[in-house]
Design a protein around this motif. Structure first.
Motif, mmCIF file in Angstrom:
data_model
loop_
_atom_site.group_PDB
_atom_site.id
_atom_site.type_symbol
_atom_site.label_atom_id
_atom_site.label_comp_id
_atom_site.label_asym_id
_atom_site.label_seq_id
_atom_site.Cartn_x
_atom_site.Cartn_y
_atom_site.Cartn_z
ATOM 1 N N THR A 153 1.213 -1.064 0.065
ATOM 2 C CA THR A 153 0.059 0.395 -0.194
ATOM 3 C C THR A 153 0.815 1.260 0.055
ATOM 4 N N ARG A 193 -9.563 0.186 0.272
ATOM 5 C CA ARG A 193 -8.482 -0.357 0.353
ATOM 6 C C ARG A 193 -7.002 0.347 1.238
ATOM 7 N N ASP A 194 -6.042 0.523 0.650
ATOM 8 C CA ASP A 194 -4.980 0.916 0.686
ATOM 9 C C ASP A 194 -5.297 1.797 0.949
ATOM 10 N N ARG A 210 -5.760 1.388 4.994
ATOM 11 C CA ARG A 210 -4.434 0.379 5.378
ATOM 12 C C ARG A 210 -4.133 1.745 6.066
#
Length: 442
Positions: free
Chosen positions: A353, A381-382, A385
């Motif tokens: 990420t 999602r990155d 994170r």
């Protein structure tokens, strides 16, 4: 005709006499397709980075770019040529032994290898060697706490241009399962060189520099010296398009990316380097010297470093093809962790990420769509994170940096960072530093 850099130009031409079997029929006067000073041609220098016309009008810089484009590495090339009568595995073993014991203590040590080590052991007077250990200590902060999360994104800088990326495409070193091995091998080199005393003659960083230097020369030797399949009298490498394989000029981005970023910050603030930054710059310059880069490509002031990077981009023809995209994708997809345990899988996802984010920032102006077109997909999602891990990663970096400035905590901070670098080396594994011409994609 060389006007500003006659000594460097003479060194380039002398390669034909020093190593005729490799450079004897090489046309150093030709201008390859990759090199361009035509304002109408799109270059690798993004407009946001600088005024390309200004760099093209600088005859001194243009001459340097053109000259360094043909600068190889004769001392290491001679060692690489030994692979014609030694297996690569045996040659690597021999090089490691000579690095650790000294050529005089290894019976039958090749004179070519002894000569390379002698060249590398001769410390240049244009580097302040009193600052190297201090610079290495400063670099351990980034190497131990930041580099693991962004190195992959910075590592693929070369792959965003098909002319500079061809050696990797040719060797297949960053395709399939071999990608993880090569990325970890590169990460290990940059990490080990920051350890205390690593760049001394018998230090692990010095040995790693020898191995990297010879590996680059092996790629060059195989590209220039071995014929294409079924074409016994024709080189596999098209010098009229690509120039010289892995010229010293193309080692500049990876070798000096740290000083370049520091220089940009200094210039934005209108100041010179601080004492700590000055030490870090000397460390990077010396490491690049060990890899074969000449003084002319390693300026020591902020403006000179930035100009060197931008001039290279201004004279490099822009091109991003499917091979580049494949290299970028395979590098980003590679699994770099030592096991498949849950923790390692989670760590791999976080590292990817941050590497995606670093790539998106460096090459795409934070534009996810542009990054996707180049083979890097960054999504929700990155972002999640980064939001979850950013406070810990950033907070740890700030805390350790501040501790290093407190006399009572400085020693403990240094031990912690050295331990983090050693841990990273355990994760990366032992580099092999090999290349096999039989697997080259001609």
């Amino acid at each position: 005709m060389a006007t500003y850099y006659p000594e460097l130009a003479a060194r380039v031409l002398r390669q034909a006499q020093d190593l005729p079997e490799l450079y004897g029929d090489f046309d150093f006067a030709a201008t390859p397709e990759r090199f361009t000073t035509d304002p109408a041609v799109t270059s690798a220098l993004p407009p946001r980075r600088g005024d390309r016309r200004g760099y093209l009008d600088d005859r001194r810089l243009v001459e340097l770019m053109r000259t360094a484009l043909y600068l190889g590495d004769v001392p290491a090339d001679r060692v690489a040529a030994l692979s014609a009568r030694h297996s690569v595995t045996d040659l690597v073993t021999l090089i490691r032994r000579v690095c650790r014991e000294g050529a005089e203590n290894v019976p039958g040590a090749p004179a070519e290898l002894a000569a390379l080590l002698e060249v590398m052991s001769d410390k240049p007077d244009w580097i302040d060697h009193d600052l190297i250990e201090r610079g290495a200590a400063r670099s351990r902060l980034i190497t131990g706490l930041v580099a693991p999360f962004v190195t992959r994104g910075a590592f693929i800088a070369t792959f965003t241009n098909s002319y500079a990326a061809l050696p990797m495409t040719l060797t297949g070193a960053l395709s399939g399962r071999r990608a993880a091995h090569r990325v970890n091998e590169t990460n290990a080199f940059f990490a080990v060189t920051t350890l205390p005393g690593a760049l001394e003659r018998f230090g692990p960083g010095f040995e790693a520099a020898v191995m990297v230097r010879v590996m680059h020369s092996m790629v060059r030797y195989n590209a220039l010296g071995r014929p294409a399949p079924g074409k016994e009298r024709r080189r596999a490498w098209d010098a009229s398009v690509y120039g010289l394989p892995i010229p010293q000029l193309d080692q500049l981005p990876a070798g000096m990316i740290g000083p370049y970023l520091v220089s940009l910050g200094a210039l934005r603030l209108g100041r010179a380097f601080t004492d700590d930054e000055r030490a870090m710059i000397e460390f990077y310059r010396y490491r690049c010297f060990l890899l074969g880069l000449p003084e002319e490509l390693l300026p020591s002031d902020p403006a000179g470093i930035v100009d060197m990077f931008h001039a290279r981009g201004a004279t490099l023809r822009e091109d991003f093809d499917d091979s580049c995209r494949a290299l970028v994708t395979s590098t980003m997809d590679a699994y770099l962790r030592p096991t498949d345990r849950l923790f390692d899988r989670m760590a791999d996802a976080v590292e990817k990420t941050y590497s995606k984010a670093a790539f998106c920032a460096a090459f795409c102006d934070f534009n996810p769509r542009a990054a996707s077109r180049m083979g890097v997909d960054i999504g929700v999602r990155d972002a999640a994170r980064i939001a979850a891990t950013g406070p810990f990663i950033g907070g740890r970096l700030v805390a350790v940096a501040l501790a290093g400035r407190v006399p009572r905590l400085r020693e403990a901070s240094g031990r912690y960072l050295t331990g983090r670098v050693r841990h990273r080396l355990e994760v990366y594994g032992v580099p092999e530093y090999t290349t096999d011409h039989r697997e080259y994609a001609h």
